[in-house]
Design an enzyme around this catalytic site. Sequence first.
Site, PDB file in Angstrom:
ATOM      1  N   LYS A 226       0.814  -1.223   0.000  1.00  0.00           N
ATOM      2  CA  LYS A 226       0.000   0.000   0.000  1.00  0.00           C
ATOM      3  C   LYS A 226       0.844   1.268   0.000  1.00  0.00           C
ATOM      4  O   LYS A 226       2.017   1.258   0.365  1.00  0.00           O
ATOM      5  CB  LYS A 226      -0.982  -0.025   1.191  1.00  0.00           C
ATOM      6  CG  LYS A 226      -2.145  -0.976   0.901  1.00  0.00           C
ATOM      7  CD  LYS A 226      -3.261  -0.895   1.900  1.00  0.00           C
ATOM      8  CE  LYS A 226      -4.385  -1.847   1.462  1.00  0.00           C
ATOM      9  NZ  LYS A 226      -5.431  -1.997   2.472  1.00  0.00           N
ATOM     10  N   ARG A 266      -3.889  -9.793   5.013  1.00  0.00           N
ATOM     11  CA  ARG A 266      -4.291  -9.857   3.606  1.00  0.00           C
ATOM     12  C   ARG A 266      -3.106  -9.406   2.756  1.00  0.00           C
ATOM     13  O   ARG A 266      -2.688  -8.246   2.862  1.00  0.00           O
ATOM     14  CB  ARG A 266      -5.512  -8.953   3.402  1.00  0.00           C
ATOM     15  CG  ARG A 266      -6.102  -8.987   2.022  1.00  0.00           C
ATOM     16  CD  ARG A 266      -7.345  -8.098   1.954  1.00  0.00           C
ATOM     17  NE  ARG A 266      -7.878  -8.039   0.617  1.00  0.00           N
ATOM     18  CZ  ARG A 266      -7.410  -7.261  -0.343  1.00  0.00           C
ATOM     19  NH1 ARG A 266      -6.395  -6.469  -0.110  1.00  0.00           N
ATOM     20  NH2 ARG A 266      -7.955  -7.287  -1.548  1.00  0.00           N
TER      21      ARG A 266
HETATM   22  C1  7PJ Z   1      -8.369  -4.254   1.762  1.00  0.00           C
HETATM   23  C2  7PJ Z   1      -9.465  -4.993   1.329  1.00  0.00           C
HETATM   24  C3  7PJ Z   1      -8.079  -4.200   3.161  1.00  0.00           C
HETATM   25  C4  7PJ Z   1      -9.975  -5.640   3.483  1.00  0.00           C
HETATM   26  C5  7PJ Z   1      -8.514  -4.053  -0.372  1.00  0.00           C
HETATM   27  C6  7PJ Z   1      -5.494  -3.116  -1.809  1.00  0.00           C
HETATM   28  C7  7PJ Z   1      -6.823  -2.460  -1.925  1.00  0.00           C
HETATM   29  N1  7PJ Z   1     -10.260  -5.701   2.175  1.00  0.00           N
HETATM   30  N2  7PJ Z   1      -9.537  -4.858  -0.021  1.00  0.00           N
HETATM   31  N3  7PJ Z   1      -8.918  -4.914   3.969  1.00  0.00           N
HETATM   32  N4  7PJ Z   1      -7.786  -3.681   0.673  1.00  0.00           N
HETATM   33  N5  7PJ Z   1     -10.731  -6.305   4.360  1.00  0.00           N
HETATM   34  O1  7PJ Z   1      -5.356  -4.311  -1.640  1.00  0.00           O
HETATM   35  O2  7PJ Z   1      -4.502  -2.336  -1.917  1.00  0.00           O
HETATM   36  O3  7PJ Z   1      -7.148  -3.547   3.657  1.00  0.00           O
HETATM   37  S1  7PJ Z   1      -8.226  -3.584  -2.017  1.00  0.00           S
END
Ligand code: 7PJ
Length: 293
Positions: A226, A266
């Site tokens: 990020k 994640r």
């Molecule tokens: C996240 C997400 C996060 C959850 C994305 C990226 C953007 N879902 N979906 N938490 N980020 N729960 O991966 O940079 O931080 S998309």
Amino acid sequence: MHTTVNPLPMLPAARPGVMGPVVMGIVNVTDDSFSGDSLNGDAARAVARARAMAAAGAGIIDLGAESTRPGAAPVSPQQEIDRLLPVLDGLKDLGIPVSVDTRNAATMRACSAAGAALLNDISALEGAGSLQAAAESGLPVVLMHMQGEPGSMQQAPHYEDVVAEVEAYLAARVAACAAAGIVRERIILDPGIGFGKTADHNLALLRALPRLHGLGCPLLVGVSRKSLIGAVLRDAGRDDPGPAGRLPGSLALAVWAAQQGAAILRVHDVAETVQALTLWRAVAAAESGVQKS
Ligand code: 7PJ
């Protein structure tokens, strides 16, 4: 006989003897105009990526078909469903749970019927019909905090007290879920790193993970690649290598989140994160070195 069903079977509590977070591997199913492949080709690639991630130690796969980047083309629920279902179908025998990253009630319904094990919603089930769809699915849910909307959320994020406000929002969403019939035991909470937040906001939230545990639910943290990482590097007088060069920063933050008790991380880079966590776990679980007598 009374049997207790663990509502969150993918989490550490259900893995006796294994400490630390579960790694959730990110698989994006998007039209790849660069390759020009058919949708089938994209689904096959997504299935292959998910299988490789499972082999590399992911404990959950997170499938998404909507890009939340500013300027990204909008995706209708039907397009989302059309992209996700072939992948879910191809992952029926994967052996680890598959989560679906969606803000749409129709997508939640279609994917839960097609074998999804977890609903991951960056809008914390605020969309029309989402609370009801999630409740009816019986699936566990991830509720994430976001200030604003994906297209504009980074323009001027503002909080008086970011930790208190994120905490209060998540508590209110847990209460909304309870009112809709989604019990706390099925809920995972996420501070939403990068979603309507400056670098300072994100850092304050990463420091506050122990406090957010006071909400009584496991925490999911997404920091992988990020822009927070780029912002911190620039602040320190270093170049931001861009998303593809942010693996070292991603691993540092993953280990931090693990140390603060995060239940799910994640990530894009599963093998690398699993290696980092394996070493973190070895130190965290090590004997003191003092001879017992
Ligand atoms: C996240 C997400 C996060 C959850 C994305 C990226 C953007 N879902 N979906 N938490 N980020 N729960 O991966 O940079 O931080 S998309």
